[in-house]
Design a protein around this motif. Structure first.
Motif, short mmCIF file in Angstrom:
data_model
loop_
_atom_site.label_atom_id
_atom_site.label_comp_id
_atom_site.label_asym_id
_atom_site.label_seq_id
_atom_site.Cartn_x
_atom_site.Cartn_y
_atom_site.Cartn_z
N GLY A 291 0.80 -1.22 0.00
CA GLY A 291 0.00 0.00 0.00
C GLY A 291 0.84 1.26 0.00
N LEU A 292 0.16 2.40 0.13
CA LEU A 292 0.84 3.70 0.07
C LEU A 292 1.61 3.97 1.36
N PRO A 293 2.73 4.70 1.25
CA PRO A 293 3.46 5.05 2.47
C PRO A 293 2.64 6.01 3.33
N VAL A 294 2.81 5.92 4.61
CA VAL A 294 2.12 6.80 5.55
C VAL A 294 3.10 7.89 5.98
N LEU A 295 2.71 9.13 5.72
CA LEU A 295 3.56 10.26 6.10
C LEU A 295 2.97 10.94 7.32
N GLU A 296 3.75 11.06 8.35
CA GLU A 296 3.34 11.76 9.55
C GLU A 296 3.98 13.15 9.57
N PHE A 297 3.18 14.14 9.91
CA PHE A 297 3.65 15.53 9.83
C PHE A 297 3.87 16.12 11.21
N ALA A 298 4.80 17.07 11.24
CA ALA A 298 5.05 17.87 12.45
C ALA A 298 4.99 19.34 12.05
N GLU A 299 4.68 20.19 13.01
CA GLU A 299 4.55 21.61 12.72
C GLU A 299 5.93 22.27 12.70
N ASN A 300 6.15 23.12 11.69
CA ASN A 300 7.40 23.88 11.60
C ASN A 300 7.37 25.06 12.56
N PRO A 301 8.53 25.58 12.92
CA PRO A 301 8.55 26.77 13.78
C PRO A 301 7.89 27.95 13.08
N ASP A 302 7.17 28.75 13.85
CA ASP A 302 6.52 29.96 13.31
C ASP A 302 7.54 31.10 13.38
N ILE A 303 8.22 31.34 12.28
CA ILE A 303 9.32 32.30 12.27
C ILE A 303 8.82 33.72 12.51
N LEU A 304 7.74 34.09 11.83
CA LEU A 304 7.20 35.45 11.96
C LEU A 304 6.75 35.71 13.39
N ALA A 305 5.93 34.84 13.95
CA ALA A 305 5.43 35.04 15.31
C ALA A 305 6.56 35.03 16.33
N GLY A 306 7.54 34.15 16.11
CA GLY A 306 8.65 34.07 17.04
C GLY A 306 9.42 35.37 17.15
N VAL A 307 9.66 36.01 16.02
CA VAL A 307 10.39 37.29 16.03
C VAL A 307 9.49 38.42 16.51
N ALA A 308 8.23 38.43 16.06
CA ALA A 308 7.32 39.52 16.42
C ALA A 308 7.06 39.56 17.92
N GLN A 309 7.14 38.42 18.58
CA GLN A 309 6.83 38.34 20.00
C GLN A 309 8.07 38.34 20.89
N MET A 310 9.24 38.61 20.31
CA MET A 310 10.46 38.70 21.11
C MET A 310 10.40 39.92 22.02
N THR A 311 11.09 39.84 23.13
CA THR A 311 11.09 40.96 24.06
C THR A 311 12.43 41.68 24.14
N ASP A 312 13.50 41.01 23.69
CA ASP A 312 14.82 41.63 23.82
C ASP A 312 15.33 42.20 22.51
N THR A 313 15.51 41.35 21.49
CA THR A 313 16.08 41.83 20.23
C THR A 313 15.03 41.97 19.12
N ARG A 314 13.79 42.25 19.50
CA ARG A 314 12.74 42.42 18.49
C ARG A 314 13.06 43.64 17.62
N PRO A 315 13.00 43.49 16.30
CA PRO A 315 13.18 44.66 15.43
C PRO A 315 12.10 45.71 15.69
N ALA A 316 12.43 46.96 15.41
CA ALA A 316 11.46 48.04 15.61
C ALA A 316 10.25 47.89 14.70
N LEU A 317 10.43 47.24 13.57
CA LEU A 317 9.33 47.02 12.63
C LEU A 317 9.39 45.57 12.15
N VAL A 318 8.28 44.85 12.33
CA VAL A 318 8.18 43.46 11.86
C VAL A 318 7.02 43.38 10.87
#
Length: 397
Positions: free
Chosen positions: A293-320
């Protein structure tokens, strides 16, 4: 910023001379007066009549034109322009410039001028890579000549690699940068671009249809505005912009790591189309068809790059700034994404197949900010980039 500028445009003998016709049109659209000069070799690719018709001016071709030279025409030509632009610039004209030769009208104009000079090289990849060409380029760059491109791409000769002349809008952006203000001078802007490729096995991957054209255009516009640009790109269809610090990646995780390595930055623009998911356990061998039969592919979620940077508290850019590629309810979905991710702006567009935007040369965007939604007319991706770079510059002042 180009209104009423005068450019002396020298077209030399390469197949890319046909792009010179579109370049003239693009410059004229912006109010530039274009005085064209053709070498004899250039006339093998474009006709003086077509060049003159588009420029709306006489084409200059002959160093020994008695009418012109009675008034030292080559001296007047070389010094009456605001910029001398050589596009395409062949290996031959680059060599003449480096050596100070003046055996035809084009090379004489270049030697007899104190006007700024910009070139857009175009030649076979092996000619471009040849040590003599690189020596000549280093020489003229040291003499103060600005160089635009070249890009990687398919050649008319069938080869592939660096040597393809920059596209007309790329050259126009470089000309605008030459004349324009530098509102982003001293600023560091991080830009992501292109798709990501998430491996299934060594020969297959999950991807999307992003070409990277809009992110690349934006990086060019930011560089033109004076910014130092770190350009983190997935495997895009277009060549990365000249003048950027390019970091090439394949996967979302690699892009995440490269983004965080590039911080801090004054602004971050996330134009990449990052895959939301990856195969959790990619095979280290090619998957085969099986009677089981067909192969079974299991997925995992990738890191949310935009949210990760936008929600930083120390080195967050002034504009995201994030991007939202949608197929329905574009404004509503993009507005919700801005709130969910915590970014300052979202650039949203409709990428439904009928729009032709994904992979095309034009875009129609809605800019979502804290002040609401602003709908922009459909325009070239380079024009979208120029407009967005201007807004970024205004915000960071």
């Amino acid at each position: 910023m180009l209104q009423d500028k005068r450019i002396l445009l020298i077209l030399t003998g390469g197949i890319a001379a046909y792009k010179g016709l579109d370049l003239i049109r693009r410059l004229r659209e912006r109010g530039v007066a274009v005085t064209p000069v053709l070498t004899r070799a250039a006339e093998q690719f474009v006709t003086p009549l077509s060049v003159s018709a588009l420029a709306g001016e006489k084409v200059y071709r002959d160093l020994f034109d008695l009418t012109e030279e009675a008034e030292m025409g080559h001296i007047q030509l070389s010094r009456s322009a605001d910029l001398i632009l050589v596009a395409p610039a062949t290996a031959d004209i680059i060599a003449k410039m480096a050596q100070g030769r003046a055996d035809d009208l084009a090379s004489t104009l270049l030697l007899a001028t104190d006007t700024p000079v910009m070139i857009a090289p175009a030649m076979n990849v092996r000619m471009w890579d040849h040590p003599a060409t690189q020596r000549n380029l280093a020489q003229i760059a040291g003499d103060g000549v600005a160089v635009v491109g070249p890009n990687d791409g398919d050649m008319a000769c069938g080869e592939f690699g660096p040597g393809r002349m920059s596209e007309p809008l790329e050259i126009v952006a470089a000309v605008e940068a030459h004349f324009g203000p530098k509102p982003l001078a001293g600023k560091h802007v991080l830009v992501t671009s292109g798709p990501t490729h998430e491996p299934i096995d060594p020969v297959r991957y999950i991807a999307n249809r992003s070409s990277g054209a809009q992110g690349t255009a934006l990086a060019r516009a930011l560089i033109a505005a004076g910014a130092r640009v770190t350009f983190v790109t997935g495997p895009a269809d277009v060549a990365p912009p000249s003048g950027a610090d390019v970091v090439a990646v394949q996967t979302a995780q690699q892009m995440h790591d490269a983004v965080h390595a590039a911080l801090p930055a004054d602004a971050a623009v996330f134009a990449a189309a990052v895959a939301d998911w990856r195969v959790s356990s990619a095979s280290d061998r090619k998957l085969k068809k099986s009677k089981d039969g067909l192969p079974v592919l299991e997925f995992a979620e990738n890191p949310d790059i935009l949210a990760g940077v936008a929600q930083m508290t120390d080195t967050r850019p002034a504009l995201v700034v994030g991007f939202a590629a949608e197929t329905d309810d574009v404004e509503a979905h993009a507005t919700a994404k801005r709130a969910r991710k915590g970014c300052d702006w979202i650039v949203a567009n409709d990428v439904s197949p009928e729009t032709g935007i994904m992979g095309g040369s034009e875009n129609a965007v809605i800019l979502i900010t804290e002040d609401g939604a602003e709908t922009w007319p459909r325009m070239s991706k380079q024009d979208v980039a120029t407009r967005l770079a201007e807004r970024i510059g205004n915000r960071l002042v």
